[in-house]
Motif scaffolding. Structure first.
Motif, short mmCIF file in Angstrom:
data_model
loop_
_atom_site.label_atom_id
_atom_site.label_comp_id
_atom_site.label_asym_id
_atom_site.label_seq_id
_atom_site.Cartn_x
_atom_site.Cartn_y
_atom_site.Cartn_z
N GLY A 74 0.73 -1.34 -0.05
CA GLY A 74 0.00 -0.04 0.18
C GLY A 74 0.70 1.35 0.06
N GLN A 75 2.24 1.02 0.22
CA GLN A 75 3.03 2.26 0.21
C GLN A 75 3.67 2.48 -1.03
OE1 GLN A 75 5.13 2.34 3.75
NE2 GLN A 75 3.65 3.26 4.91
N GLU A 76 3.62 3.47 -1.75
CA GLU A 76 4.51 3.71 -3.09
C GLU A 76 5.18 5.03 -2.79
OE1 GLU A 76 2.67 3.73 -6.86
OE2 GLU A 76 1.65 1.96 -6.32
N TYR A 77 6.23 5.02 -3.78
CA TYR A 77 6.97 6.31 -3.41
C TYR A 77 7.44 6.96 -4.70
CZ TYR A 77 10.97 3.10 -3.40
OH TYR A 77 12.13 2.16 -3.91
N GLU A 78 7.34 7.91 -4.99
CA GLU A 78 8.03 8.50 -6.28
C GLU A 78 9.33 8.79 -6.52
OE1 GLU A 78 5.27 11.77 -7.31
OE2 GLU A 78 3.60 10.60 -7.25
N VAL A 79 9.81 8.82 -7.75
CA VAL A 79 11.28 9.24 -7.98
C VAL A 79 11.21 10.68 -7.98
CG1 VAL A 79 13.12 8.91 -9.95
CG2 VAL A 79 11.61 6.97 -9.56
N PRO A 80 12.67 11.32 -7.34
CA PRO A 80 12.48 12.60 -7.20
C PRO A 80 12.61 13.12 -8.67
CG PRO A 80 13.91 11.86 -5.90
CD PRO A 80 13.31 10.57 -6.53
N PRO A 93 14.34 15.56 -10.23
CA PRO A 93 15.99 15.40 -11.15
C PRO A 93 16.10 14.05 -11.46
CG PRO A 93 15.76 16.96 -9.07
CD PRO A 93 14.59 16.24 -9.10
N LEU A 94 15.93 13.18 -10.82
CA LEU A 94 16.25 11.75 -11.09
C LEU A 94 15.39 11.21 -12.35
CD1 LEU A 94 18.10 9.20 -10.49
CD2 LEU A 94 16.22 8.36 -8.71
N ALA A 95 14.05 11.56 -11.93
CA ALA A 95 13.37 11.29 -13.29
C ALA A 95 13.95 11.85 -14.51
CB ALA A 95 11.88 11.74 -13.11
N ARG A 96 14.24 13.17 -14.51
CA ARG A 96 14.83 13.83 -15.79
C ARG A 96 16.00 13.17 -16.19
NH1 ARG A 96 13.48 18.66 -13.02
NH2 ARG A 96 15.44 19.02 -12.60
N LEU A 97 17.08 12.67 -15.32
CA LEU A 97 18.18 11.96 -15.86
C LEU A 97 17.76 10.61 -16.35
CD1 LEU A 97 21.31 11.73 -15.55
CD2 LEU A 97 21.08 10.75 -13.28
N MET A 98 16.96 10.12 -15.80
CA MET A 98 16.62 8.72 -16.28
C MET A 98 15.89 8.93 -17.68
SD MET A 98 15.18 6.94 -12.60
CE MET A 98 14.36 5.57 -13.48
N ALA A 99 15.13 9.93 -17.83
CA ALA A 99 14.54 10.31 -19.37
C ALA A 99 15.67 10.41 -20.40
CB ALA A 99 13.49 11.44 -19.17
N ALA A 100 16.57 11.32 -19.77
CA ALA A 100 17.58 11.76 -20.77
C ALA A 100 18.43 10.20 -21.02
CB ALA A 100 18.56 12.72 -20.16
N LEU A 101 18.75 9.60 -20.19
CA LEU A 101 19.58 8.17 -20.33
C LEU A 101 19.04 7.55 -21.40
CD1 LEU A 101 20.84 7.40 -16.92
CD2 LEU A 101 22.19 7.91 -18.89
N GLU A 102 17.38 7.41 -21.11
CA GLU A 102 16.69 6.47 -21.80
C GLU A 102 16.59 7.05 -23.35
OE1 GLU A 102 12.90 6.15 -19.83
OE2 GLU A 102 13.67 4.98 -18.16
N ASP A 103 16.29 8.41 -23.43
CA ASP A 103 16.63 8.92 -24.92
C ASP A 103 17.75 8.69 -25.46
OD1 ASP A 103 13.98 10.02 -24.40
OD2 ASP A 103 14.76 12.11 -23.99
N PHE A 104 19.04 8.84 -24.80
CA PHE A 104 20.22 8.68 -25.41
C PHE A 104 20.48 7.12 -25.75
CE2 PHE A 104 24.93 7.85 -25.42
CZ PHE A 104 25.04 8.49 -26.79
N ASP A 105 19.75 6.53 -24.92
CA ASP A 105 20.20 4.60 -25.17
C ASP A 105 19.10 4.48 -26.43
OD1 ASP A 105 20.78 2.23 -24.55
OD2 ASP A 105 19.25 2.09 -23.08
#
Length: 134
Positions: free
Chosen positions: A10-16, A18-30
């Motif tokens: 029942g407890q979810e936590y979200e990615v901060p 700045p980390l979400a932006r970094l992960m998105a940039a990594l996925e785009d470059f990947d």
């Protein structure tokens, strides 16, 4: 927003953010890197091309490790080193003429953006370790 696996029922936590932006940039470059490595000579599919894709996987892994650890300095240092290695692999592909000047420029732009994000994370963590928060 990217969501991590549940900690407990029942407890979810979200990615901060700045980390979400970094992960998105990594996925785009990947995705971009995967597309251009598919066009390299067939002889390099198991050589330099595979090494570049493995390097991206390692970078993704180190981002996850740095995010999950309490003491992030070591993982962030390793992440910075792996980014440097990927940059050198891309330059090698350019020198071997597997990619043209435009693709090198696009790769450099992506890697510079990712490098800035990692650098900001390192700076934030070092300031936090010293007692002040940026």
């Amino acid at each position: 927003m990217i969501q991590a696996p549940r900690r407990s029922a029942g407890q979810e936590y979200e990615v901060p953010q700045p980390l979400a932006r970094l992960m998105a940039a990594l996925e785009d470059f990947d995705v971009y890197l995967h597309q251009i490595t598919q066009q390299w000579p067939k002889a390099e599919r198991h050589g330099l091309s595979a090494r570049c894709r493995e390097q991206m996987t390692e970078i993704h892994r180190l981002v996850a490790v740095a995010w999950k650890r309490k003491s992030r300095a070591g993982a962030l240092f390793d992440l910075d080193v792996e980014l440097h290695v990927l940059k050198s692999l891309v330059r090698k592909a350019w020198r071997l003429q597997y990619i043209n000047d435009h693709r090198l420029e696009v790769c450099a732009r992506h890697l510079a953006e990712i490098g800035r994000m990692v650098g900001a994370w390192i700076k934030h963590e070092s300031a936090k370790a010293k007692g002040g928060v940026l």
